[in-house]
Design an enzyme around this catalytic site. Structure first.
Site, PDB file in Angstrom:
ATOM      1  N   SER A 144       0.845  -1.194   0.000  1.00 35.68           N
ATOM      2  CA  SER A 144       0.000   0.000   0.000  1.00 35.68           C
ATOM      3  C   SER A 144       0.880   1.242   0.000  1.00 35.68           C
ATOM      4  CB  SER A 144      -0.902   0.017   1.242  1.00 35.68           C
ATOM      5  OG  SER A 144      -1.558   1.261   1.380  1.00 35.68           O
ATOM      6  N   TYR A 157      -1.698   0.967  10.619  1.00 35.97           N
ATOM      7  CA  TYR A 157      -1.843   0.219   9.366  1.00 35.97           C
ATOM      8  C   TYR A 157      -0.648   0.467   8.454  1.00 35.97           C
ATOM      9  CZ  TYR A 157      -3.614  -0.832   4.666  1.00 35.97           C
ATOM     10  OH  TYR A 157      -3.760  -1.295   3.377  1.00 35.97           O
TER      11      TYR A 157
END
Length: 251
Positions: A144, A157
């Site tokens: 990501s 995250y």
């Protein structure tokens, strides 16, 4: 083995109910992938995902897989490879978490880290070793852009994805020359069930767009894929923004 167009004939998806994982599987099945393994926790959702791919003409099997149970990975995933060569492994599982809750409840933060990083390290190494034993195959890992630089809004995250990204790059270097292709995919904000209710970020994308980028990356034997591609330039610039100024950015 891959066909003349670079399409894998067999695919293992770790995270068998992942929207992105299934989008990739559907795209590859249309292109000639014939055998698909969906690895995930047994559930109606996993069965439904398998049924959908079978309706497209694929031979689909499911296998129990839990990212939070690394001690089971070698045995469980070993059964898949024992059935025959796997041309492509897609590591597509992960959890977003809830930043505010996870800061207040450290064990929740640990769960995010264990799922996104520890579980990926374990399953990634098991699959990498199996692919190396075959002498061919691709390992595609969904990272990501959140891992590129820590942000106040999602650093728990983001840190797990940063670790995953670094691990995958290193694994790719370790496997260079073995016949195994390792590719890191860095999507931006993906409009999916996982992000439902969140404010959409600029340059957002979709599971189908990520799937298209994965297919192109496979064909080109890319090592890193950004989705959309413009994010590479954006994140390169953001990495060099001075920290005091970076804190003020509305991101």
């Amino acid at each position: 083995m891959k066909d003349a167009f670079g399409t894998p004939q067999s695919l293992l998806v770790l995270g068998g109910t992942s929207e992105i994982g299934l989008a990739v599987a559907r795209r590859l099945v249309v292109r000639r992938t014939r055998t698909v393994w969906l690895a995930g926790r047994p559930s109606p959702a996993l069965d439904e995902a398998a049924a959908g791919l079978r309706d497209m003409g694929a031979d689909v099997r499911t296998v129990a897989f839990d990212a939070l149970d690394p001690e089971s990975h070698e045995e469980g995933l070993g059964k898949v490879f024992a059935e025959g060569d796997i041309d492509m492994v897609l590591l597509a599982f992960g959890v977003l978490g809830d930043q505010a809750r996870d800061e207040d409840e450290p064990l929740s933060a640990v769960r995010v880290a264990q799922t996104n990083y520890t579980g990926a390290v374990s399953s990634g190494l098991v699959c990498a070793r199996a692919l190396q034993s075959q002498g061919h195959g691709s390992l595609v890992v969904l990272s990501s852009v959140a891992g590129e630089r820590a942000r106040r809004s999602n650093f728990i995250y983001g840190s797990s994805k940063a670790g995953l990204d670094t691990f995958t790059q290193g694994l790719g270097d370790a496997l260079h020359g073995t016949g195994v292709h390792v590719m890191v995919v860095r999507p931006g904000f993906v409009r999916s069930k996982m992000t439902a209710g969140l404010e959409e970020a600029p340059l957002s994308t979709t599971p189908d767009a990520v799937a298209a980028a994965v297919e192109t990356g496979l064909r080109r034997r890319s090592e890193t894929v950004w989705v959309p591609g413009r994010l590479r330039v954006v994140m390169s610039a953001l990495r060099h923004v001075p920290r005091p100024l970076f804190r003020r950015l509305p991101i």
